[in-house]
Design a protein around this motif. Structure first.
Motif, PDB file in Angstrom:
ATOM      1  N   HIS A  15     -39.155  78.323  51.637  1.00 25.20           N
ATOM      2  CA  HIS A  15     -40.166  78.395  52.689  1.00 25.20           C
ATOM      3  C   HIS A  15     -41.063  79.625  52.495  1.00 25.20           C
ATOM      4  O   HIS A  15     -42.297  79.536  52.583  1.00 25.20           O
ATOM      5  CB  HIS A  15     -39.492  78.414  54.062  1.00 25.20           C
ATOM      6  N   ALA A  16     -40.464  80.775  52.229  1.00 29.74           N
ATOM      7  CA  ALA A  16     -41.222  82.009  52.009  1.00 29.74           C
ATOM      8  C   ALA A  16     -42.083  81.900  50.761  1.00 29.74           C
ATOM      9  O   ALA A  16     -43.251  82.331  50.744  1.00 29.74           O
ATOM     10  CB  ALA A  16     -40.274  83.201  51.901  1.00 29.74           C
ATOM     11  N   GLU A  18     -43.287  79.152  49.324  1.00 29.53           N
ATOM     12  CA  GLU A  18     -44.399  78.229  49.557  1.00 29.53           C
ATOM     13  C   GLU A  18     -45.484  78.874  50.415  1.00 29.53           C
ATOM     14  O   GLU A  18     -46.668  78.634  50.211  1.00 29.53           O
ATOM     15  CB  GLU A  18     -43.887  76.936  50.178  1.00 29.53           C
ATOM     16  N   GLY A  19     -45.088  79.719  51.363  1.00 35.41           N
ATOM     17  CA  GLY A  19     -46.056  80.410  52.196  1.00 35.41           C
ATOM     18  C   GLY A  19     -46.845  81.471  51.460  1.00 35.41           C
ATOM     19  O   GLY A  19     -47.995  81.757  51.797  1.00 35.41           O
TER      20      GLY A  19
END
Length: 78
Positions: A15-16, A18-19
């Motif tokens: 998630h991190a 991809e952000g």
């Protein structure tokens, strides 16, 4: 110290990643290293050691990494 990357930590990392990734879905090596390891882990596992391990197990990885490169690194090295 043992670096543990269980499913929950990998999901959080993904998630991190991809952000923070650029439009092409990649991060520069140092940025990926900073996301992958917390401050305590980085104190014991230097960026130079990370690059050596990455190059020895994923020679085709470029200066920027995809999340697939990160997953391969974790599988092959930790």
């Amino acid at each position: 110290m043992s670096m543990q990357f269980d499913d929950a930590r990998i999901a959080t990392l993904k998630h991190a990643f991809e952000g923070a990734a650029s439009a092409d879905g990649t991060l520069e090596r140092r940025a990926a290293y900073q996301l992958m390891f917390n401050a305590e882990e980085r104190a014991e596992y230097s960026f130079g050691s990370f690059e050596e391990d990455l190059n020895s197990t994923n020679a085709e990885a470029g200066e920027s990494l995809t999340f697939a490169d990160v997953e391969k690194f974790l599988k092959d090295n930790l």
